[in-house]
Structures are given as C-alpha cells and as structure tokens.
Motif scaffolding. Sequence first.
Motif, PDB file in Angstrom:
ATOM      1  N   LEU A 101       6.940 -15.567  -5.507  1.00  0.00           N
ATOM      2  CA  LEU A 101       6.689 -14.266  -6.264  1.00  0.00           C
ATOM      3  C   LEU A 101       7.994 -13.154  -5.514  1.00  0.00           C
ATOM      4  N   ALA A 102       8.532 -13.492  -4.288  1.00  0.00           N
ATOM      5  CA  ALA A 102       9.685 -12.813  -3.770  1.00  0.00           C
ATOM      6  C   ALA A 102      10.719 -12.741  -4.877  1.00  0.00           C
ATOM      7  N   GLN A 103      10.959 -13.713  -5.467  1.00  0.00           N
ATOM      8  CA  GLN A 103      11.975 -13.822  -6.655  1.00  0.00           C
ATOM      9  C   GLN A 103      11.533 -13.244  -8.142  1.00  0.00           C
ATOM     10  N   THR A 104      10.371 -13.239  -8.293  1.00  0.00           N
ATOM     11  CA  THR A 104       9.726 -13.324  -9.561  1.00  0.00           C
ATOM     12  C   THR A 104       9.224 -11.672  -9.873  1.00  0.00           C
ATOM     13  N   LEU A 105       8.795 -11.108  -8.557  1.00  0.00           N
ATOM     14  CA  LEU A 105       7.769  -9.881  -8.811  1.00  0.00           C
ATOM     15  C   LEU A 105       8.158  -8.899  -7.920  1.00  0.00           C
ATOM     16  N   PRO A 106       9.394  -7.986  -8.497  1.00  0.00           N
ATOM     17  CA  PRO A 106       9.983  -7.047  -7.524  1.00  0.00           C
ATOM     18  C   PRO A 106       8.788  -6.039  -6.903  1.00  0.00           C
ATOM     19  N   HIS A 107       9.243  -5.617  -5.929  1.00  0.00           N
ATOM     20  CA  HIS A 107       8.219  -4.773  -5.011  1.00  0.00           C
ATOM     21  C   HIS A 107       9.350  -3.533  -4.507  1.00  0.00           C
ATOM     22  N   VAL A 108       8.849  -2.192  -4.579  1.00  0.00           N
ATOM     23  CA  VAL A 108       9.550  -1.113  -3.567  1.00  0.00           C
ATOM     24  C   VAL A 108       8.770  -0.466  -2.755  1.00  0.00           C
ATOM     25  N   SER A 109       9.079  -0.343  -1.417  1.00  0.00           N
ATOM     26  CA  SER A 109       8.194   0.156  -0.677  1.00  0.00           C
ATOM     27  C   SER A 109       8.070   1.586  -0.497  1.00  0.00           C
ATOM     28  N   LEU A 110       7.047   2.087  -0.908  1.00  0.00           N
ATOM     29  CA  LEU A 110       6.905   3.823  -1.044  1.00  0.00           C
ATOM     30  C   LEU A 110       5.811   4.354   0.109  1.00  0.00           C
ATOM     31  N   GLY A 111       5.372   3.425   0.858  1.00  0.00           N
ATOM     32  CA  GLY A 111       4.440   3.974   2.200  1.00  0.00           C
ATOM     33  C   GLY A 111       4.342   2.810   3.219  1.00  0.00           C
ATOM     34  N   ASP A 112       3.986   3.192   4.239  1.00  0.00           N
ATOM     35  CA  ASP A 112       3.987   2.302   5.466  1.00  0.00           C
ATOM     36  C   ASP A 112       2.590   1.971   5.612  1.00  0.00           C
ATOM     37  N   GLY A 113       2.225   0.551   5.550  1.00  0.00           N
ATOM     38  CA  GLY A 113       1.149  -0.186   5.824  1.00  0.00           C
ATOM     39  C   GLY A 113       1.201  -0.744   6.949  1.00  0.00           C
ATOM     40  N   TRP A 159       3.093  12.968  -1.513  1.00  0.00           N
ATOM     41  CA  TRP A 159       1.776  12.946  -2.049  1.00  0.00           C
ATOM     42  C   TRP A 159       1.355  11.256  -1.710  1.00  0.00           C
ATOM     43  N   GLY A 160       0.124  10.871  -1.403  1.00  0.00           N
ATOM     44  CA  GLY A 160      -0.244   9.719  -1.034  1.00  0.00           C
ATOM     45  C   GLY A 160      -1.410   9.033  -1.897  1.00  0.00           C
ATOM     46  N   GLY A 161      -2.130   8.211  -1.426  1.00  0.00           N
ATOM     47  CA  GLY A 161      -3.368   7.698  -2.025  1.00  0.00           C
ATOM     48  C   GLY A 161      -3.197   6.456  -2.829  1.00  0.00           C
ATOM     49  N   ASN A 162      -4.128   6.217  -3.435  1.00  0.00           N
ATOM     50  CA  ASN A 162      -4.206   4.821  -4.096  1.00  0.00           C
ATOM     51  C   ASN A 162      -3.252   4.537  -5.339  1.00  0.00           C
ATOM     52  N   LYS A 163      -2.674   5.798  -5.973  1.00  0.00           N
ATOM     53  CA  LYS A 163      -1.873   5.668  -7.031  1.00  0.00           C
ATOM     54  C   LYS A 163      -0.274   4.992  -6.490  1.00  0.00           C
ATOM     55  N   VAL A 164      -0.253   5.615  -5.548  1.00  0.00           N
ATOM     56  CA  VAL A 164       1.251   5.038  -4.743  1.00  0.00           C
ATOM     57  C   VAL A 164       1.431   3.617  -4.567  1.00  0.00           C
ATOM     58  N   ARG A 165       0.168   2.929  -3.840  1.00  0.00           N
ATOM     59  CA  ARG A 165       0.096   1.658  -3.983  1.00  0.00           C
ATOM     60  C   ARG A 165       0.462   0.958  -5.607  1.00  0.00           C
ATOM     61  N   LYS A 166      -0.083   1.375  -6.434  1.00  0.00           N
ATOM     62  CA  LYS A 166       0.299   0.883  -7.959  1.00  0.00           C
ATOM     63  C   LYS A 166       1.726   0.994  -8.017  1.00  0.00           C
ATOM     64  N   LEU A 167       2.323   2.262  -7.727  1.00  0.00           N
ATOM     65  CA  LEU A 167       3.578   2.482  -8.277  1.00  0.00           C
ATOM     66  C   LEU A 167       4.571   1.426  -7.320  1.00  0.00           C
ATOM     67  N   GLU A 168       4.150   0.983  -6.345  1.00  0.00           N
ATOM     68  CA  GLU A 168       5.122   0.084  -5.529  1.00  0.00           C
ATOM     69  C   GLU A 168       5.457  -1.212  -6.481  1.00  0.00           C
ATOM     70  N   TRP A 169       4.738  -1.468  -7.402  1.00  0.00           N
ATOM     71  CA  TRP A 169       4.739  -2.770  -8.269  1.00  0.00           C
ATOM     72  C   TRP A 169       5.195  -2.131  -9.659  1.00  0.00           C
ATOM     73  N   ILE A 170       4.449  -0.973 -10.062  1.00  0.00           N
ATOM     74  CA  ILE A 170       5.119  -0.564 -11.560  1.00  0.00           C
ATOM     75  C   ILE A 170       6.528  -0.090 -11.458  1.00  0.00           C
ATOM     76  N   ILE A 171       7.090   0.909 -10.350  1.00  0.00           N
ATOM     77  CA  ILE A 171       8.279   1.264 -10.618  1.00  0.00           C
ATOM     78  C   ILE A 171       9.498  -0.038 -10.768  1.00  0.00           C
ATOM     79  N   PRO A 172       9.345  -0.841  -9.901  1.00  0.00           N
ATOM     80  CA  PRO A 172      10.461  -2.027 -10.145  1.00  0.00           C
ATOM     81  C   PRO A 172      10.270  -2.737 -11.443  1.00  0.00           C
TER      82      PRO A 172
END
Length: 333
Positions: free
Chosen positions: A11-23, A52-65
């Motif tokens: 998935l590291a090659q096929t499913l891009p991710h951007v980090s928007l918060g610190d887990g 701004w935080g919360g659960n929507k940011v988690r989704k955007l880490e995969w949606i934005i890229p």
Amino acid sequence: MPFLHDTFPTLAQTLPHVSLGDGPTPVRPLDSLGFSSEVWVKDESVFGNGGWGGNKVRKLEWIIPDVSRLGKDTMLTVGGIGTHWGLAAALYGHEHGLRTVLAMTDQPIDDHVRDQQRRLKASPATLHYLHTQRRLKLATPVLMARYARKRSLPYYLPAGGSSAVGALGYVETALEIAAQVAAGELPEPAYLVSAVGSGGTAAGLALGLRLAGLKTRVIGIVVNDVFPLDAPMIADLATETELLLRDRGAGLPDVDLGPDDVDMRLAWLGKTYGDPTPLALETLALARDKEGLELEPVYTAKALGAIRDLDAQGFFADGPVLFLHTHGPRSDV
Ligand SMILES: *Cc1c(COP(=O)(O)O)cnc(C)c1O
C-alpha cells in the motif's frame, strides 16, 4: 509511517497518505463519571495540526492525496450549516492547494452551530446555502458543472467524507488502537462506542479492528435522522473499504464483515440531527466538570450519554468500553 503502510507494505506504493496530525492519540480511563463498567476514552480531539481536529482530519489524510492523485484541485461536498466535516475539508484542503465547495442544508441552530457557521464563513470554503435536502440534491449536479475545470469535474465527497477512501482513516485508527493494546496502554476493549453521522468512522473501525485481530465490537450511536444508518449500510461501507484495499494490492486476511458485526443504536438520536437532548446536555456539563472533556451536543455528548445509559442497564458486562471522542475544537479558528 501509517500503520496501514507498515502492515500491508504494498500500500505504501499504491495508496498515498499525508500526515495531518500526530498519533497515537491518547487513551485514559474515565474514572470520575460514576460508571460501574471500566470505561476509557481515546481522545481524537487532539488529532490535527491545522487549527481543527477530530475524526474528519483522519479521513482527510487519505482523501486529500487521492484528490491530487486524480489531478483535481477542487473538492465538492455536502453537509448541514454547522458541518464539522466541511470545516475540516476547507482548512486542510486549503493547506494542500485544494479548494472546497460546500453545499449546505439547514439544521437546528444553537450556540455550537452558530460558532461553526462563524468558523465556516472565516474559512477558505466556498459556501452555498440550499436549505433543504431536495434542493441540495437538485443543485449538486449544477454545482459539479459550475466548478468543473478543463472538463475535469470536482472530486465529489458524500456527507461527512464517508467514502471508502475516507473510511481508511478509521481503519488506520483501529490499527493504532491495536498497537496501544499490544503495548499495554489500554486493555482490549470489548466495546468501542462512537457517534455515527455519515458512517465512515464506524465502518472503518469495524474493518480495522477485524484486520488487527481484535474482538472489539463497534457500537454506533446514530445521531443523524436524515440518513439514519443501520448495520447493513455500515457493513456495506466496511466491505467497500475492504475491496478498495484489496484492489490496491493489500494482502488482507479473510474478513467478511456483515450486519451482525456492528451494532447501530437509534435510541439517543433525539428529534432530529442536532437536536440537543436533555441527556446530551447533562452529559456535556458532567464531562466538562468531572473529566475536562470538551464535548458538543450534536455527536459526542449523545454518544457518551448513551454509554451512561447502557452502563446503568448493565449492558457492558463483557468488559472494558472505549469511548471515541471524535470532536476537535482545537484553537479558535
Ligand atoms: C462527523 C462526526 C462524527 C461522526 O462520524 P461519521 O464518520 O460521520 O459517522 C462523530 N463525532 C463528531 C464530532 C463528528 O464531527
């Protein structure tokens, strides 16, 4: 590196991710609310570096890229006039060069919604007020055409960002929870309770917990009367997300999620989406005074209120409960 890439290296090659918060986001026991069961909280409010935080940011880490991968620069999405999702999309999208167009419907107005409207108006989002579901549905194709560029339509996102790509944010979070359990920071929860609006959070969690090999059962407290999601719909979104991961080459174990794997509860909804029930308001004050938790009346206070009721009914006999605190009022944006 996200747990999804670590666990399924293809998935590291096929499913891009951007980090928007610190887990990982912190977990702690909720000792001061008088529960008879063991109840813990995982605090997603602190996730998000963009004001701004919360659960929507988690989704955007995969949606934005994913938007960028398709060569698009505009997201078009829908929500109520106090939409947490729309605000998160606008703020984090903007940081990544994406424009957000929001088509909104009315919802009951209270102080919380008024604050959200102020934040939305101050945000980079382009706002369209459609008032009713019917007008929203009819306007959406018109807006899609209006914001098309060089024959490329905007990237459409359903309410709450609950596409399969968005749900990946909570597959990731479930893997994070499993790592916290493995590290001894948290007992393996028998139940994970979350508010359910558009379903991506619950669906992602259900799939992720299964992939991680945990037995934790997702209990969704439904707060949305416009699209009151039931277990089959959550199971379908979880399966759609599983198919997306397989399509991108992840060697997943056998998981076959069905409606019996999730538990959706309507009893704490109140009259409508955003209707502040007496239990929610009482729970909001109690959580603030006793635990310093900043809940809001639309989602999280209803979910924690439901935990209080279910605890009093002896429902949580099988073991620890994890409350997912999904709201993210970071700095005052
Ligand atoms: C959107 C939202 C939820 C629900 O998440 P869905 O993935 O839409 O079901 C829960 N809590 C808060 C604070 C939210 O903003």
